[in-house]
Design an enzyme around this catalytic site. Sequence first.
Site, PDB file in Angstrom:
ATOM      1  N   LEU A  71      51.867 -11.083 145.778  1.00 26.41           N
ATOM      2  CA  LEU A  71      52.594 -12.458 145.843  1.00 26.41           C
ATOM      3  C   LEU A  71      52.203 -13.277 144.649  1.00 26.41           C
ATOM      4  O   LEU A  71      50.953 -13.726 144.451  1.00 26.41           O
ATOM      5  CB  LEU A  71      52.211 -13.014 147.192  1.00 26.41           C
ATOM      6  N   GLY A 112      44.171 -10.865 150.191  1.00 23.12           N
ATOM      7  CA  GLY A 112      44.504 -12.313 150.267  1.00 23.12           C
ATOM      8  C   GLY A 112      46.143 -12.378 150.113  1.00 23.12           C
ATOM      9  O   GLY A 112      47.014 -12.529 150.864  1.00 23.12           O
ATOM     10  N   ASP A 113      46.643 -12.118 148.778  1.00 18.62           N
ATOM     11  CA  ASP A 113      47.972 -12.187 148.608  1.00 18.62           C
ATOM     12  C   ASP A 113      48.584 -10.888 148.070  1.00 18.62           C
ATOM     13  O   ASP A 113      49.644 -10.751 147.231  1.00 18.62           O
ATOM     14  CB  ASP A 113      48.166 -13.303 147.491  1.00 18.62           C
ATOM     15  N   GLU A 114      48.145  -9.553 148.508  1.00 17.43           N
ATOM     16  CA  GLU A 114      48.266  -8.272 148.011  1.00 17.43           C
ATOM     17  C   GLU A 114      48.776  -7.742 149.506  1.00 17.43           C
ATOM     18  O   GLU A 114      48.300  -7.565 150.609  1.00 17.43           O
ATOM     19  CB  GLU A 114      47.259  -7.718 147.717  1.00 17.43           C
TER      20      GLU A 114
END
Length: 182
Positions: A71, A112-114
């Site tokens: 993201l 986290g943002d993956e």
Amino acid sequence: MQDEIDLEQENAALRARIAELEARIGSLERLADSDTLTPLPNRRFFFRAIERAVAQRARHGTPAALLFVDLDRLKEINDAHGHSVGDEALIHTAWVLREKVRGSDVVARIGGDEFGVLLEYAEPEAAYDKASALVAAVKAAPLHGRLPITVSIGVTILQPDDTPDAALARADAEMYRAKRAG
């Protein structure tokens, strides 16, 4: 006679207790395999799915691809709009990814943002096409209709001797290449 009745009652109570414990174990296993924020499986579950796909590839030559999805600009979203909006961006992205793949594909939050997407029975061209379609789908669905969300995706084709770590490392490297390319 009374002893037989007592044993039957005790057996019934034990069977009920076993069923209750099995239900609890199933619930705990689901929790252990679930991401706490998004409605997706977690990294633990995803690694097992990769291992199964690699085994299928090794045994039967079944093609599969791994997509590593990042993201973009989550830190900027958190800084500008707050962590609750950042969480909403993660949930929203998870929803878009899940909606745009086949029911048999696995989408998981792996960090986290993956996110990871496992495309079973996917030849390379189909995997790259799906990655492009996912980038477009996320971009076309801004959060709350106004906050743009984008992702960068790396693609790798699973090999018969892959480990989940090796496959993810290749897909991660490809994702960074995609991110640098814009």
